[in-house]
Enzyme design. Sequence first.
Site, PDB file in Angstrom:
ATOM      1  N   PRO A  11      70.449  59.275  33.448  1.00 54.97           N
ATOM      2  CG  PRO A  11      69.451  58.903  35.522  1.00 54.97           C
ATOM      3  CD  PRO A  11      69.139  59.069  34.072  1.00 54.97           C
ATOM      4  NE  ARG A  19      76.628  53.547  37.464  1.00 54.92           N
ATOM      5  CZ  ARG A  19      75.398  53.306  37.076  1.00 54.92           C
ATOM      6  NH1 ARG A  19      75.010  53.629  35.853  1.00 54.92           N
ATOM      7  NH2 ARG A  19      74.541  52.756  37.894  1.00 54.92           N
ATOM      8  CE1 TYR A  24      74.858  49.578  33.690  1.00 55.41           C
ATOM      9  CE2 TYR A  24      76.445  50.061  35.417  1.00 55.41           C
ATOM     10  CZ  TYR A  24      75.143  49.886  35.009  1.00 55.41           C
ATOM     11  OH  TYR A  24      74.118  50.010  35.902  1.00 55.41           O
ATOM     12  CG  ASN A  75      70.134  52.970  29.074  1.00 57.62           C
ATOM     13  OD1 ASN A  75      69.596  53.003  30.172  1.00 57.62           O
ATOM     14  ND2 ASN A  75      71.262  52.332  28.840  1.00 57.62           N
ATOM     15  CB  ALA A  78      68.380  55.188  38.253  1.00 64.36           C
ATOM     16  CG  HIS A  81      64.503  50.783  37.778  1.00 69.23           C
ATOM     17  ND1 HIS A  81      64.215  49.662  37.029  1.00 69.23           N
ATOM     18  CD2 HIS A  81      65.808  51.078  37.532  1.00 69.23           C
ATOM     19  CE1 HIS A  81      65.304  49.285  36.371  1.00 69.23           C
ATOM     20  NE2 HIS A  81      66.275  50.130  36.655  1.00 69.23           N
ATOM     21  CG  ASP A  88      52.238  60.083  32.938  1.00 70.27           C
ATOM     22  OD1 ASP A  88      51.877  58.887  32.871  1.00 70.27           O
ATOM     23  OD2 ASP A  88      51.991  60.810  33.934  1.00 70.27           O
ATOM     24  CG  HIS A 101      67.641  48.447  30.628  1.00 68.89           C
ATOM     25  ND1 HIS A 101      67.755  49.536  31.451  1.00 68.89           N
ATOM     26  CD2 HIS A 101      66.325  48.236  30.432  1.00 68.89           C
ATOM     27  CE1 HIS A 101      66.540  49.965  31.749  1.00 68.89           C
ATOM     28  NE2 HIS A 101      65.659  49.203  31.134  1.00 68.89           N
ATOM     29  CB  ILE A 102      74.295  48.418  28.948  1.00 65.82           C
ATOM     30  CG1 ILE A 102      74.291  49.629  28.000  1.00 65.82           C
ATOM     31  CG2 ILE A 102      75.617  47.662  28.890  1.00 65.82           C
ATOM     32  CD1 ILE A 102      75.260  50.733  28.386  1.00 65.82           C
ATOM     33  CB  SER A 103      73.297  45.352  32.897  1.00 70.85           C
ATOM     34  OG  SER A 103      72.251  46.077  33.526  1.00 70.85           O
ATOM     35  NE  ARG A 108      72.983  45.564  37.536  1.00 73.25           N
ATOM     36  CZ  ARG A 108      73.161  46.863  37.335  1.00 73.25           C
ATOM     37  NH1 ARG A 108      72.726  47.428  36.227  1.00 73.25           N
ATOM     38  NH2 ARG A 108      73.774  47.589  38.236  1.00 73.25           N
ATOM     39  NE  ARG A 112      70.621  48.082  39.363  1.00 70.78           N
ATOM     40  CZ  ARG A 112      70.979  49.363  39.257  1.00 70.78           C
ATOM     41  NH1 ARG A 112      70.412  50.129  38.358  1.00 70.78           N
ATOM     42  NH2 ARG A 112      71.918  49.866  40.041  1.00 70.78           N
TER      43      ARG A 112
END
Length: 145
Positions: A11, A19, A24, A75, A78, A81, A88, A101-103, A108, A112
Amino acid sequence: MSKTVFVLNGPNLNMLGKREPGIYGGKTLKDVEADCISACRELGLDVDFRQSNHEGDLVSWLHEAGEHSVGVAINAGAYTHTSVALHDAIKAITVPVIEVHISNVHAREEFRHHSRIAPACKGVICGFGPTSYILALHALKSITD
């Protein structure tokens, strides 16, 4: 026979370039896809690059990757987390999965810092901007040869 890797995006990753560019960067998801295609060409891999804002799509694509790929870079955004379903699904397939992950998620917000999918993954790469994807592709190449 070609070696295909799936690169799956969760997402809000469709909003890259718009964003929070301070976190990012300015590349769009199309830019990241082009970088992955180029890297895979150099690595002798084919890439199947996808994005969805829906958890069920990611679960279904992981199942598909288990049948039609040599590995996955994901990736999960959200969902990293929160998603037991993705955990599964990763556990249900036998191909290696790299969490991307980009960051640097550990620099953060506290929420996260925990990944529900990391325990099911072969490894985690974070904090290198869009290059995190390329590092994951190199890792997949090295563990699937």
